[in-house]
Design a protein around this motif. Structure first.
Motif, PDB file in Angstrom:
ATOM      1  N   UNK A 217       0.833  -1.202   0.000  1.00  0.00           N
ATOM      2  CA  UNK A 217       0.000   0.000   0.000  1.00  0.00           C
ATOM      3  C   UNK A 217       0.866   1.250   0.000  1.00  0.00           C
ATOM      4  N   UNK A 218       0.361   2.291  -0.641  1.00  0.00           N
ATOM      5  CA  UNK A 218       1.010   3.596  -0.571  1.00  0.00           C
ATOM      6  C   UNK A 218       2.140   3.830  -1.539  1.00  0.00           C
ATOM      7  N   UNK A 219       2.494   2.811  -2.330  1.00  0.00           N
ATOM      8  CA  UNK A 219       3.623   2.996  -3.244  1.00  0.00           C
ATOM      9  C   UNK A 219       3.263   2.671  -4.695  1.00  0.00           C
ATOM     10  N   UNK A 220       2.006   2.344  -4.952  1.00  0.00           N
ATOM     11  CA  UNK A 220       1.633   1.895  -6.300  1.00  0.00           C
ATOM     12  C   UNK A 220       1.932   2.956  -7.352  1.00  0.00           C
ATOM     13  N   UNK A 221       1.621   4.217  -7.020  1.00  0.00           N
ATOM     14  CA  UNK A 221       1.867   5.285  -7.979  1.00  0.00           C
ATOM     15  C   UNK A 221       3.341   5.416  -8.315  1.00  0.00           C
ATOM     16  N   UNK A 222       4.207   5.343  -7.291  1.00  0.00           N
ATOM     17  CA  UNK A 222       5.640   5.450  -7.518  1.00  0.00           C
ATOM     18  C   UNK A 222       6.186   4.216  -8.232  1.00  0.00           C
ATOM     19  N   UNK A 223       5.598   3.056  -7.963  1.00  0.00           N
ATOM     20  CA  UNK A 223       5.994   1.861  -8.697  1.00  0.00           C
ATOM     21  C   UNK A 223       5.665   2.003 -10.180  1.00  0.00           C
ATOM     22  N   UNK A 224       4.528   2.635 -10.473  1.00  0.00           N
ATOM     23  CA  UNK A 224       4.155   2.870 -11.869  1.00  0.00           C
ATOM     24  C   UNK A 224       5.167   3.801 -12.537  1.00  0.00           C
ATOM     25  N   UNK A 225       5.575   4.853 -11.814  1.00  0.00           N
ATOM     26  CA  UNK A 225       6.604   5.758 -12.331  1.00  0.00           C
ATOM     27  C   UNK A 225       7.885   4.978 -12.609  1.00  0.00           C
ATOM     28  N   UNK A 226       8.275   4.157 -11.655  1.00  0.00           N
ATOM     29  CA  UNK A 226       9.500   3.360 -11.784  1.00  0.00           C
ATOM     30  C   UNK A 226       9.408   2.419 -12.983  1.00  0.00           C
ATOM     31  N   UNK A 227       8.244   1.797 -13.159  1.00  0.00           N
ATOM     32  CA  UNK A 227       8.054   0.874 -14.279  1.00  0.00           C
ATOM     33  C   UNK A 227       8.185   1.589 -15.621  1.00  0.00           C
ATOM     34  N   UNK A 228       7.572   2.773 -15.756  1.00  0.00           N
ATOM     35  CA  UNK A 228       7.684   3.535 -17.001  1.00  0.00           C
ATOM     36  C   UNK A 228       9.134   3.868 -17.317  1.00  0.00           C
ATOM     37  N   UNK A 229       9.876   4.259 -16.291  1.00  0.00           N
ATOM     38  CA  UNK A 229      11.282   4.613 -16.505  1.00  0.00           C
ATOM     39  C   UNK A 229      12.124   3.387 -16.851  1.00  0.00           C
ATOM     40  N   UNK A 230      11.848   2.266 -16.195  1.00  0.00           N
ATOM     41  CA  UNK A 230      12.571   1.032 -16.513  1.00  0.00           C
ATOM     42  C   UNK A 230      12.247   0.574 -17.932  1.00  0.00           C
ATOM     43  N   UNK A 231      10.983   0.763 -18.342  1.00  0.00           N
ATOM     44  CA  UNK A 231      10.567   0.420 -19.701  1.00  0.00           C
ATOM     45  C   UNK A 231      11.344   1.254 -20.716  1.00  0.00           C
ATOM     46  N   UNK A 232      11.436   2.564 -20.463  1.00  0.00           N
ATOM     47  CA  UNK A 232      12.173   3.452 -21.372  1.00  0.00           C
ATOM     48  C   UNK A 232      13.645   3.072 -21.420  1.00  0.00           C
ATOM     49  N   UNK A 233      14.204   2.686 -20.284  1.00  0.00           N
ATOM     50  CA  UNK A 233      15.645   2.427 -20.192  1.00  0.00           C
ATOM     51  C   UNK A 233      16.080   1.220 -21.012  1.00  0.00           C
ATOM     52  N   UNK A 234      15.148   0.322 -21.336  1.00  0.00           N
ATOM     53  CA  UNK A 234      15.508  -0.863 -22.120  1.00  0.00           C
ATOM     54  C   UNK A 234      15.891  -0.502 -23.553  1.00  0.00           C
ATOM     55  N   UNK A 235      15.727   0.756 -23.937  1.00  0.00           N
ATOM     56  CA  UNK A 235      16.132   1.178 -25.283  1.00  0.00           C
ATOM     57  C   UNK A 235      17.637   1.000 -25.477  1.00  0.00           C
ATOM     58  N   UNK A 236      18.419   1.102 -24.415  1.00  0.00           N
ATOM     59  CA  UNK A 236      19.876   0.992 -24.550  1.00  0.00           C
ATOM     60  C   UNK A 236      20.319  -0.417 -24.953  1.00  0.00           C
ATOM     61  N   UNK A 237      19.953  -1.470 -24.203  1.00  0.00           N
ATOM     62  CA  UNK A 237      20.430  -2.793 -24.624  1.00  0.00           C
ATOM     63  C   UNK A 237      19.775  -3.296 -25.902  1.00  0.00           C
ATOM     64  N   UNK A 238      18.583  -2.804 -26.218  1.00  0.00           N
ATOM     65  CA  UNK A 238      17.861  -3.364 -27.358  1.00  0.00           C
ATOM     66  C   UNK A 238      18.162  -2.671 -28.678  1.00  0.00           C
ATOM     67  N   UNK A 239      18.358  -1.333 -28.693  1.00  0.00           N
ATOM     68  CA  UNK A 239      18.494  -0.656 -29.991  1.00  0.00           C
ATOM     69  C   UNK A 239      19.636   0.354 -30.083  1.00  0.00           C
ATOM     70  N   UNK A 240      20.372   0.604 -29.013  1.00  0.00           N
ATOM     71  CA  UNK A 240      21.412   1.635 -29.074  1.00  0.00           C
ATOM     72  C   UNK A 240      22.438   1.340 -30.172  1.00  0.00           C
ATOM     73  N   UNK A 241      22.940   0.112 -30.205  1.00  0.00           N
ATOM     74  CA  UNK A 241      23.950  -0.241 -31.196  1.00  0.00           C
ATOM     75  C   UNK A 241      23.419  -0.078 -32.614  1.00  0.00           C
ATOM     76  N   UNK A 242      22.235  -0.631 -32.869  1.00  0.00           N
ATOM     77  CA  UNK A 242      21.666  -0.563 -34.209  1.00  0.00           C
ATOM     78  C   UNK A 242      21.325   0.865 -34.610  1.00  0.00           C
ATOM     79  N   UNK A 243      20.785   1.657 -33.682  1.00  0.00           N
ATOM     80  CA  UNK A 243      20.419   3.041 -34.001  1.00  0.00           C
ATOM     81  C   UNK A 243      21.629   3.858 -34.395  1.00  0.00           C
TER      82      UNK A 243
END
Length: 431
Positions: A217-243
């Protein structure tokens, strides 16, 4: 051999193993796309789909294996589990080095995900050999060598990749094999038989971790923020080299050098600047600056048309290292002492889900926008623009889910704001 000498050997081996795991993972980032191309003859945008699939398999196997490996080390001891993992990784790197087909690379990423999940055993070793007053310090050493390994890995991979895309995999295999031999000779067992527990499948699975997301309880909103940022961060291992290769014509060496520079900038932020900024302006504003840095870093990388622009994004990408400790501590002060472990499980689950979803999404975006003949708008940096949008959503969500008290609080006002003990957001080179 005295106990202290055994403990010292265990600590040294664990630190070396963590560093080698980081180097081995980072060493592949600049050259794996080239190896896929050599086996398939595909173009960059098509290679991206394979990278997304391999990263997904790696993440799934890590997610499944982490609690299993930890449970096995509790039941059978740290030494056999750690040595088995290190030996299996050596075999895996050699397998990928001689892979005759892309299917073997998928198998290699699955093995790497399963047997690379040594951090639960490494942390258990640290807990075994460290007195309470040194435990946090030794956990900090693990984080430091992990980060250093990810700085060295891409640079080493890029330079060795000049001799061929398979060479870095052979190098990683040799390093792991030497580490295995070293472990056989010096690694002691630190988990006493009387402290072991029977292996329990129901306690060693990821489903329980996922359930914790809905119980805290009390952290769901911040967990959602954390999840969005972790989702964005996966751009580095997945496409940085190719981009960067598609947009700038970079070689693996160029990619490795840039990731090494990003890693050094992140090390400065996480090892030094974070200790100044968070106590001075508080967790909320530090987190917001970190998220803002991520948005700008992604946006610059998404529009980079020259190499120097990529390096100009480095300071902003490094500032993103502020949001991990800030969000972790903000969540920590919202739960009581009996829920701290459950909270860490929820954070780990959010990161694991992001590593499964993000690479599939972002490599598909690259596939669509990196083909000059079929793309609606030719834009090799499109995955980074999507990541910038996700981070911007996180910025807005951060404003919505926090309170006036969060914005006015300073580090000295909270009950448990252990900046040094928080899980930092990885640098671009650390994913």
């Amino acid at each position: 051999m005295s106990t202290s000498f055994k403990d010292r050997n265990a600590l040294v081996f664990v630190l070396i193993t963590v560093a080698i795991n980081a180097v081995g993972f980072g060493i592949m980032i600049p050259v794996l796309p080239e190896l896929i191309k050599s086996l398939t003859g595909l173009e960059n945008n098509q290679v991206a789909l394979h990278l997304g699939g391999m990263t997904f398999i790696f993440a799934v196997m890590q997610f499944i294996s982490m609690p299993i490996v930890g449970g096995l080390s509790d039941a059978y001891g740290r030494r056999p589990v750690m040595l088995f993992s290190v030996g299996a990784l050596a075999i895996d790197y050699f397998l990928m080095a001689i892979a005759p087909t892309v299917a073997i690379l998928y198998l290699g990423r699955a093995i790497s995900g399963a047997f690379g999940a040594t951090f639960s055993t490494a942390n258990a070793y640290i807990a075994d050999v460290s007195p309470p007053e040194l435990r946090a310090q030794n956990f900090g050493l693990v984080g430091a060598v992990f980060g250093a390994g990810f700085i060295l890995g891409p640079v080493l991979g890029g330079w060795l990749g000049e001799f061929g895309p398979r060479v870095p995999f052979f190098a990683a295999g040799v390093i792991c094999a030497l580490n295995f031999v070293y472990g056989v000779l010096v690694l002691p067992e630190t988990h006493k038989p009387e402290k072991r527990r029977a292996f329990n499948v129901r306690r060693s699975n990821a489903a329980g971790t996922l359930k914790s997301l809905s119980r805290i309880s009390g952290v769901r909103g911040l967990l959602f923020v954390f999840f969005l940022l972790a989702l964005a961060h996966t751009v580095y291992p997945s496409t940085y080299t190719l981009s960067t290769q598609e947009a700038l014509g970079w070689t693996p060496k160029d990619v490795g050098n840039s990731l090494g520079a990003f890693g050094l900038a992140s090390l400065f932020v996480q090892g030094y600047l974070i200790r100044i900024i968070i106590p001075k302006i508080g967790l909320f504003w530090s987190g917001l600056i970190g998220i803002g840095g991520a948005v700008l870093g992604y946006a610059i990388l998404g529009n980079a048309s020259q190499g120097w622009i990529v390096y100009a994004a480095g300071p902003f990408a490094a500032l993103a290292g502020l949001y991990g400790p800030s969000l972790t501590n903000m969540m920590s002060i919202r739960v009581n002492d009996t829920e701290q472990g459950e909270l860490q499980g929820a954070i780990g689950a959010a990161q694991g889900l992001a590593m499964m979803i993000g690479p599939l999404l972002l490599t598909w975006v690259f596939y669509v926008f990196a083909d000059p003949e079929t793309a609606p708008i030719y834009m090799p940096g499109a995955p980074f623009l999507v990541a910038a949008a996700l981070a911007f959503l996180a910025f807005i969500a951060m404003m919505v889910v926090t309170t006036k008290e969060d914005r006015s609080a300073r580090l000295s006002d909270v009950k448990t704001a252990e900046v040094d003990g928080a899980s930092p957001q990885a640098s671009p080179a650390e994913t």
